[in-house]
Design an enzyme around this catalytic site. Structure first.
Site, PDB file in Angstrom:
ATOM      1  N   PRO A 123      -4.598   0.265  18.627  1.00 43.07           N
ATOM      2  CA  PRO A 123      -4.361  -0.197  17.249  1.00 43.07           C
ATOM      3  C   PRO A 123      -4.505   0.887  16.198  1.00 43.07           C
ATOM      4  O   PRO A 123      -4.252   0.628  15.013  1.00 43.07           O
ATOM      5  CB  PRO A 123      -5.427  -1.279  17.075  1.00 43.07           C
ATOM      6  CG  PRO A 123      -6.524  -0.899  18.012  1.00 43.07           C
ATOM      7  CD  PRO A 123      -5.843  -0.286  19.193  1.00 43.07           C
ATOM      8  N   LYS A 125       0.660  -0.065  15.114  1.00 43.49           N
ATOM      9  CA  LYS A 125       2.024  -0.138  15.629  1.00 43.49           C
ATOM     10  C   LYS A 125       2.329  -1.356  16.496  1.00 43.49           C
ATOM     11  O   LYS A 125       3.498  -1.627  16.781  1.00 43.49           O
ATOM     12  CB  LYS A 125       2.351   1.124  16.438  1.00 43.49           C
ATOM     13  CG  LYS A 125       2.394   2.399  15.615  1.00 43.49           C
ATOM     14  CD  LYS A 125       3.429   2.302  14.529  1.00 43.49           C
ATOM     15  CE  LYS A 125       3.331   3.447  13.538  1.00 43.49           C
ATOM     16  NZ  LYS A 125       3.920   3.102  12.252  1.00 43.49           N
ATOM     17  N   TYR A 182      -9.481   5.432   7.553  1.00 45.97           N
ATOM     18  CA  TYR A 182      -9.694   5.744   8.964  1.00 45.97           C
ATOM     19  C   TYR A 182     -10.741   6.850   9.017  1.00 45.97           C
ATOM     20  O   TYR A 182     -10.499   7.955   8.520  1.00 45.97           O
ATOM     21  CB  TYR A 182      -8.409   6.217   9.625  1.00 45.97           C
ATOM     22  CG  TYR A 182      -7.329   5.166   9.746  1.00 45.97           C
ATOM     23  CD1 TYR A 182      -7.106   4.518  10.959  1.00 45.97           C
ATOM     24  CD2 TYR A 182      -6.518   4.825   8.664  1.00 45.97           C
ATOM     25  CE1 TYR A 182      -6.108   3.565  11.087  1.00 45.97           C
ATOM     26  CE2 TYR A 182      -5.516   3.873   8.778  1.00 45.97           C
ATOM     27  CZ  TYR A 182      -5.315   3.245   9.995  1.00 45.97           C
ATOM     28  OH  TYR A 182      -4.319   2.297  10.122  1.00 45.97           O
ATOM     29  N   TYR A 187       3.611   6.715  10.047  1.00 45.73           N
ATOM     30  CA  TYR A 187       2.807   5.556   9.657  1.00 45.73           C
ATOM     31  C   TYR A 187       3.669   4.468   9.023  1.00 45.73           C
ATOM     32  O   TYR A 187       3.485   3.277   9.297  1.00 45.73           O
ATOM     33  CB  TYR A 187       1.702   5.991   8.693  1.00 45.73           C
ATOM     34  CG  TYR A 187       0.601   4.955   8.532  1.00 45.73           C
ATOM     35  CD1 TYR A 187      -0.459   4.899   9.440  1.00 45.73           C
ATOM     36  CD2 TYR A 187       0.614   4.040   7.489  1.00 45.73           C
ATOM     37  CE1 TYR A 187      -1.470   3.959   9.307  1.00 45.73           C
ATOM     38  CE2 TYR A 187      -0.386   3.090   7.347  1.00 45.73           C
ATOM     39  CZ  TYR A 187      -1.426   3.055   8.256  1.00 45.73           C
ATOM     40  OH  TYR A 187      -2.422   2.110   8.124  1.00 45.73           O
ATOM     41  N   HIS A 209       0.845  -1.198   0.000  1.00 48.60           N
ATOM     42  CA  HIS A 209       0.000   0.000   0.000  1.00 48.60           C
ATOM     43  C   HIS A 209       0.876   1.241   0.000  1.00 48.60           C
ATOM     44  O   HIS A 209       1.765   1.391   0.835  1.00 48.60           O
ATOM     45  CB  HIS A 209      -0.915   0.022   1.235  1.00 48.60           C
ATOM     46  CG  HIS A 209      -2.128  -0.836   1.069  1.00 48.60           C
ATOM     47  ND1 HIS A 209      -3.274  -0.638   1.807  1.00 48.60           N
ATOM     48  CD2 HIS A 209      -2.380  -1.880   0.255  1.00 48.60           C
ATOM     49  CE1 HIS A 209      -4.188  -1.549   1.452  1.00 48.60           C
ATOM     50  NE2 HIS A 209      -3.653  -2.312   0.518  1.00 48.60           N
TER      51      HIS A 209
END
Length: 394
Positions: free
Chosen positions: A293, A297, A201, A385, A72
């Site tokens: 979550p 991580k 998200y 990220y 991704h």
């Protein structure tokens, strides 16, 4: 029985550490209180940082990941019925993440360990480290009704938050820091095509939601729920309807629903224990830290610990560099606290904390609006990220 490194716990961190050590000729034995089938049945994370992907390649377990994993190059933040993409590859100079489930990572590592005949003892109950401040630590455990002893040079505690490793450190030799959040994630796995090619998200007045996946045909979705909720109260129909309410209209219109394979509720918490070392015992992964979550991580931080301990052990056995042993905790904790910060921040700006449209809710919108509208802001999100770089021990 004697080995060089005794590893307690056959989850992905214990298996990865064992695989890396084995490839360097460092003997190790893994003790696991559950069966192998039980370990594989645990459904966990699925987004791997660039550094963890590289570490799995170094461990020689990348064949299935490359064949089945989904690289991704970005993800989306959704709020106010709009979608803002974070271009990871562009913002980080080419770094990406890999969507590949923890179950698959664990299976690959199990098969690699079995292929070289490395020893994993399953159903090893009541494992207990001893003499950790001496030059000759050992671990006792029960198997088939008998007590066994495993002598070793070092012990790696990869046995999770509730494991024996951290509990083996005297209370006056360890500090803990934690924060519990007033909500959890209700997650559902389904054999339906993902609603989008990248993770979404979503922040909504009804609560947080996440659209994720395990493959091109298997989806993983989450909705924020209170800590009082029970899985039994959530039918598949109720879950799908609630998810649709929380994601942008154009995403909801494309959502393919179907029967669930698994549903569970995970409470959210932040936790760090320090130091992560006591004598010849090293804490690894969830034994030392837990993150919400939201920033993906948890598994990645465990891999970071593994990387540091593995490189320390290589220096010890190949170069006699025992001076590096004392650096394990400080090196790990620098990266851990930064990941804790990012996970806390993501959790803080995306979740619903109050029934009212209060000051905090307005601050969340301002944060999202600012970071997604600023190249500098997007870069901060992206570099965290994909994962901060591993620290060198040289």
């Amino acid at each position: 029985m004697k080995t060089q490194v005794a590893i307690i716990g056959a989850g992905p961190s214990g298996l990865l550490l064992g695989q890396l050590l084995q490839r360097q000729g460092i003997e190790n034995v893994i003790l696991e209180r559950r069966t192998g089938e039980y370990v594989l049945s645990r459904i966990r994370a699925g987004v791997l940082e660039q550094s963890m992907v590289d570490l799995l390649r170094e461990a020689g377990v990348d064949e299935n990941m490359d064949a089945e994993g989904l690289p991704h190059e970005g993800f989306e933040l959704a709020f106010d019925n709009r979608r803002e993409r974070v271009d990871l590859k562009e913002l980080t100079g080419g770094k990406t993440v890999m969507v590949y489930g923890q179950t698959e990572v664990t299976r690959d590592l199990m098969e690699a360990r079995e292929a070289v005949g490395a020893q994993t003892i399953y159903e090893a109950e009541n494992a207990q480290p001893h003499d950790l401040e001496s030059d000759s630590p050992y671990v006792t455990y029960e198997k088939d009704g008998e007590v066994h002893r495993l002598d070793c040079d070092y012990v790696a505690g990869c046995d999770g938050f509730h494991g024996v490793a951290r509990q083996s450190i005297p209370a006056d030799r360890i500090n803990t820091f934690e924060r519990d959040y007033p909500f959890g994630w209700l997650g559902m796995l389904s054999d339906t095509p993902p609603v989008a090619e990248e993770l979404i998200y979503a922040s909504h007045a009804r609560g947080f939601a996440l659209c994720s996946m395990r493959s091109k045909t298997r989806s993983r979705y989450y909705v924020q729920v209170s800590n009082e909720e029970r899985v039994e109260d959530w039918s598949d129909e109720r879950f799908w309807e609630e998810l649709k309410r929380r994601i942008p209209d154009d995403v909801a219109a494309n959502l393919v629903t179907g029967p669930s394979i698994e549903k569970s509720i995970a409470p959210l918490r932040s936790f760090v224990a320090e130091p992560m070392q006591y004598g010849r015992l090293f804490l690894v992964g969830d034994a030392a830290h837990i993150v919400p979550p939201t920033g993906a991580k948890g598994l990645n931080l465990a891999a970071s610990d593994v990387n540091t301990l593995y490189r320390v052990m290589v220096k010890v056995y190949q170069e006699g560099r025992t001076d590096l042993i004392e650096r394990y905790s400080e090196v790990c904790l620098r990266r851990i606290w930064k990941a804790e910060r990012f996970s806390w921040w993501m959790t803080s700006i995306l979740h619903k904390f109050s029934e009212e449209e209060d000051f905090n809710a307005r601050m969340q919108r301002a944060e999202l609006d600012y970071y997604t509208g600023s190249e500098a802001g997007l870069k901060v999100i992206a570099e965290n990220y994909v994962g901060l770089p591993y620290e060198s021990l040289e």
